[in-house]
Design an enzyme around this catalytic site. Sequence first.
Site, PDB file in Angstrom:
ATOM      1  N   ASN A   1      17.390 -31.819 -62.941  1.00  0.00           N
ATOM      2  CA  ASN A   1      18.689 -31.151 -62.903  1.00  0.00           C
ATOM      3  C   ASN A   1      19.815 -32.145 -62.651  1.00  0.00           C
ATOM      4  OD1 ASN A   1      20.087 -28.360 -62.786  1.00  0.00           O
ATOM      5  ND2 ASN A   1      20.890 -29.416 -60.988  1.00  0.00           N
ATOM      6  N   ASP A   2      19.774 -32.809 -61.510  1.00  0.00           N
ATOM      7  CA  ASP A   2      20.876 -33.676 -61.119  1.00  0.00           C
ATOM      8  C   ASP A   2      21.060 -34.864 -62.060  1.00  0.00           C
ATOM      9  OD1 ASP A   2      21.292 -32.044 -58.889  1.00  0.00           O
ATOM     10  OD2 ASP A   2      19.810 -33.147 -57.721  1.00  0.00           O
TER      11      ASP A   2
END
Length: 456
Positions: free
Chosen positions: A382-383
């Site tokens: 995600n990040d």
Amino acid sequence: MIPTWAQIGYLVSAVCFIVALKALSSPRSARTGNLIGAAGAVLAVLITFAAYKPDHLAPILIALVIGTVGGVIGSRRVQMTQMPQLVALFNGVGGGAAALVALLELDEVSSDATVAAIASAFTILVGAVSFSGSVVTFTKLQELMTTRPVTFPGLPVLFVASILGGLALGVWLVSDPRVWVGVLLCLLGLAIGVMLVLPVGGADVPIVISLLNAFTGLTVAAGGYVLGNTLLLIAGTLVGAAGTLLTKLMADAMGRSVFNILFGAIRGGSTLGAGTASDRPVISGGPEDVAILLGYANKVIIVPGYGLAVAQAQHVLRDLVEELQSRGVKVDYAIHPVAGRMPGHMNVLLAEAQVPYDQLREMDDINGDFKTTDVVLVVGANDVVNPAARNTPSAPIYGMPILNADEAQRVIFLKRSMRPGFAGIENELLYDPRTTLLFGDARDSLTKLLGALKTV
């Protein structure tokens, strides 16, 4: 005096450590390098027993057997997702052991041996910091305590006062090397280690593990000077240098300074956000929909992340990639430097699934290819693909280099839920019209996706 044959043996062990470090820099040679390093360590232990002929052999052997059995069982049982916690524990034990050895050697340090006294004080203080700090990082990563930064009023003042107190006790110990002064120094070091790591949270915790690893290496090197052991000096210096370089590389990969990582929470700059799930609408699909997107693509890039490791889905992912390649689809894996919980986490995970090394491409090498990619499949990450790192100055991860997944024609996210990633902030790419989400456990989703792809 160490016999000449033992010095030559120590030199061979030191060469093994250097060769091992070099081999660990590549996935192709990492396994061999690990074995060479282990062989060097075993050789050093055997030489030490033969050269020094310790009087109390039985308790030493008992301790070795207990430590060996515990290490083997722990290492075999630990899951890939828990590897950073294991590294933190091993690192903490090393720092604590160095501090204890320095404490025990204080009786042998005379007041006129200034350099030896300085090395002892340094080993005790920094070794204690490494031990307690590593324990806190373990509890954070193991979620035995909150992963969020922990601060309280007066923490900066107390932290600075503790450091000054540690320096004062260190000077006292150098001028008057008494055991009880060393014990006080050790206790203060333990407190400093806790206060150093408590304000660190989110994606910063693995970086602190690397920094504490450097601390442990330096304490081992200083302990080698105290004991007059050249091999400890060499090994400790290697670990200290490697840990320092790794810390710098990880900080650069996060786009932040080490100072900001350590004290960002106190100043309001941690990489941990709110952590709340969003109820904004997204485009979701089933395995059949995603299979069509992948099956008719010419070029696909896989972005693996921590969720892949949690689900132990690397083998199914490899099978999916092989199915795509049998259809003539070009597939690569995009590896972010801090994907997972530590550098190399994804490389090791995929190597375990026998993924060819030439398919694993680092961020700087592959980032230019996203513009010509049909589909990006993000599995449990995600990040590392969050455009907020480029576009949102207020975001905790702003300035962190990311994979340019948002430049591809289509993006597919495999996620359990809409909860944010480790940094705890929303990813606007999830709400992009070009993005499709496939919800569920990564292994289950990939298994269904593979079955659907075979029918396309």
